[in-house]
Scaffold this motif. Structure first.
Motif, short mmCIF file in Angstrom:
data_model
loop_
_atom_site.label_atom_id
_atom_site.label_comp_id
_atom_site.label_asym_id
_atom_site.label_seq_id
_atom_site.Cartn_x
_atom_site.Cartn_y
_atom_site.Cartn_z
N LYS A 181 -10.37 4.62 -8.53
CA LYS A 181 -9.59 5.73 -9.06
C LYS A 181 -8.29 5.89 -8.30
N GLY A 182 -8.34 5.65 -6.98
CA GLY A 182 -7.14 5.75 -6.16
C GLY A 182 -6.84 7.18 -5.74
N ALA A 183 -6.04 7.31 -4.69
CA ALA A 183 -5.66 8.62 -4.19
C ALA A 183 -4.49 9.18 -4.98
N SER A 184 -4.51 10.49 -5.18
CA SER A 184 -3.42 11.15 -5.90
C SER A 184 -2.15 11.09 -5.07
N TYR A 185 -1.05 10.69 -5.72
CA TYR A 185 0.22 10.55 -4.99
C TYR A 185 0.73 11.90 -4.50
N GLU A 186 0.31 12.99 -5.15
CA GLU A 186 0.75 14.32 -4.73
C GLU A 186 0.34 14.64 -3.29
N PHE A 187 -0.68 13.93 -2.79
CA PHE A 187 -1.13 14.15 -1.41
C PHE A 187 -0.55 13.11 -0.45
N ILE A 188 -0.04 12.03 -0.98
CA ILE A 188 0.58 11.00 -0.15
C ILE A 188 2.05 11.33 0.08
N GLU A 189 2.71 11.84 -0.95
CA GLU A 189 4.14 12.13 -0.85
C GLU A 189 4.49 13.08 0.29
N PRO A 190 3.72 14.16 0.55
CA PRO A 190 4.04 15.01 1.69
C PRO A 190 4.06 14.27 3.02
N ILE A 191 3.14 13.33 3.22
CA ILE A 191 3.12 12.57 4.48
C ILE A 191 4.40 11.77 4.63
N LEU A 192 4.85 11.17 3.55
CA LEU A 192 6.07 10.37 3.60
C LEU A 192 7.29 11.26 3.84
N CYS A 193 7.32 12.44 3.21
CA CYS A 193 8.43 13.37 3.45
C CYS A 193 8.45 13.84 4.89
N ILE A 194 7.27 14.16 5.42
CA ILE A 194 7.19 14.59 6.82
C ILE A 194 7.67 13.46 7.75
N SER A 195 7.27 12.25 7.46
CA SER A 195 7.69 11.10 8.27
C SER A 195 9.21 10.96 8.26
N ARG A 196 9.82 11.14 7.10
CA ARG A 196 11.29 11.05 7.00
C ARG A 196 11.97 12.19 7.75
N LEU A 197 11.38 13.38 7.67
CA LEU A 197 11.94 14.53 8.38
C LEU A 197 11.87 14.35 9.90
N LEU A 198 10.87 13.60 10.36
CA LEU A 198 10.66 13.41 11.80
C LEU A 198 11.31 12.14 12.35
N LYS A 199 11.92 11.39 11.46
CA LYS A 199 12.46 10.09 11.85
C LYS A 199 13.47 10.19 12.98
N ASP A 200 14.26 11.24 13.00
CA ASP A 200 15.29 11.42 14.04
C ASP A 200 14.84 12.35 15.16
N LYS A 201 13.54 12.59 15.25
CA LYS A 201 13.01 13.50 16.27
C LYS A 201 12.23 12.75 17.36
#
Length: 389
Positions: A181-201
């Motif tokens: 069935k696979g994981a819902s992307y709605e729960f993966i996208e936040p992790i990727l957004c958080i990673s991008r927000l923290l990239k310069d931290k």
């Protein structure tokens, strides 16, 4: 465990202030044993030998959300969430817990997480470097909640055929279904957004150091299994020379800040919730936007972190209602799905969620439970990432 629970309940004055704020008592048809005062009175009867442990008593303590709403209003500062936690430990040791909880334990022992699925973090590794001042520790909760719809489908089927529950889960058929069935992307996208927000931290990521936090095992009362697991997580972090971790969800943050030090002697990992690193945000919205915000209990009541609300309150053009924090019902969804959704519906009504332009949360458990009542909350990380000026 029973004695400790009785000691915790010792200061209760039976005032009843706790009952109106408890989300579970109304969801369980106002039966008093499903409220804080009822749980305490029931405990005293158990301690005196008046009541044996049985299924109804089990459900009283397993239905507690540990949201601390009762603790917040209690003049005697009695923590019924802690009392329920102690009782769950006792109930599962006696073999009286819900069969699903023992299956979760066995699946965890086999696969390292309660769903038996392999969590892939390759996309995070493409965003963040391997070395930095901080190390991102997702605790795998967002990833696992991405399978929530799938696991609910399995459980709804197996509840109608209880004899298949143990066989299906332990044989791996359930995990195969989830993988297909696979994981819902709605729960993966936040992790990727958080990673991008923290990239310069100065935040790094080591997928081998990012293990499941174990929080669900603790919530179900499996103290020994949880204790073994947190030592494994700690040793893995120390072996990889991780000294500072950044967490991304309330439950994992609570586990590392409040629970791990109880079970790991000398726990010296510095834990930071990711929004604490984002202190220089400049967010803008177009026009006037009305927002309903679901504050996670573990952030606000357990940890006293109000950073999410302050982020939203600082956005020009954004109208944020002052609704008192209350639980979404998510922590009991797998054991009591109908009651959990009743709590979510009540909470959505309090928030006027369907009437707002945006419905925002900061917790994957909240997000999952509201999705089950046909609402689609936006994770705070996506809101931030999309509205950075």
């Amino acid at each position: 465990m029973l004695r400790k629970a009785v000691e915790l309940a010792g200061f209760c004055i039976r005032c009843g202030f706790c009952e109106p704020v408890c989300p579970t008592i109304s969801a369980f048809r106002n039966s008093p044993v499903y409220g804080p005062r009822g749980r305490i009175l029931l405990l005293r009867e158990i301690y005196r030998g008046e009541f044996p442990l049985n299924e109804r008593i089990r459900d009283s303590y397993y239905s507690c959300l540990n949201c601390k709403a009762c603790y917040e209003v209690c003049p005697a500062e009695v923590d019924v969430g802690e009392i329920s936690s102690e009782m769950r430990k006792l109930i599962q040791l006696k073999g009286l817990a819900h069969v699903l909880s023992y299956i979760v334990r066995d699946v965890f022992r086999l696969y390292g997480n309660p769903l038996g699925v392999k969590v892939s973090n390759n996309e995070i590794s493409k965003i963040l470097p391997r070395r930095g001042k901080y190390t991102l520790f997702t605790g795998q909760l967002y990833q696992l909640m991405g399978y929530a719809d799938g696991i609910s489908s399995i459980l709804n089927l197996l509840r109608r055929h209880p004899s298949l529950l143990n066989v299906s889960t332990r044989s791996g058929l359930s995990s195969i279904f989830l993988k297909l069935k696979g994981a819902s992307y709605e729960f993966i996208e936040p992790i990727l957004c958080i990673s991008r927000l923290l990239k310069d931290k100065d935040v790094a990521y080591d997928p081998n150091a990012d293990l499941y936090s174990g929080i669900f095992l603790y919530d179900l009362g499996f103290e020994e299994v949880f204790s073994e697991h947190v030592k494994k997580v700690f040793n893995e972090l120390k072996e990889r020379r991780v000294t500072r971790v950044v967490t991304i969800d309330p439950h994992t943050t609570y586990a590392l800040l409040s629970l791990y030090p109880r079970y790991v002697e000398g726990f010296d990992i510095d834990v930071t919730y990711y929004l604490e690193l984002l202190d220089d945000l400049n967010l803008k919205v177009v026009g006037e936007v009305s927002v309903a915000y679901q504050e996670p209990c573990y952030l606000v009541r357990h940890l006293g972190l109000a950073g999410v609300r302050s982020v939203l309150e600082g956005v020009k053009g954004l109208s944020l209602g002052k609704v008192k924090a209350s639980c979404c019902g998510g922590p009991i969804e797998y054991l009591y799905p109908e009651r959990s959704r009743a709590i979510a519906k009540t909470r959505a009504t309090e928030l006027s969620a369907s009437e707002k332009d945006l419905f925002i949360t900061a917790c994957p458990v909240c997000m999952s439970n509201f999705r089950k009542i046909a609402l689609d909350p936006l994770d705070i990380s996506l809101f931030i990432y999309r509205n950075l000026s």
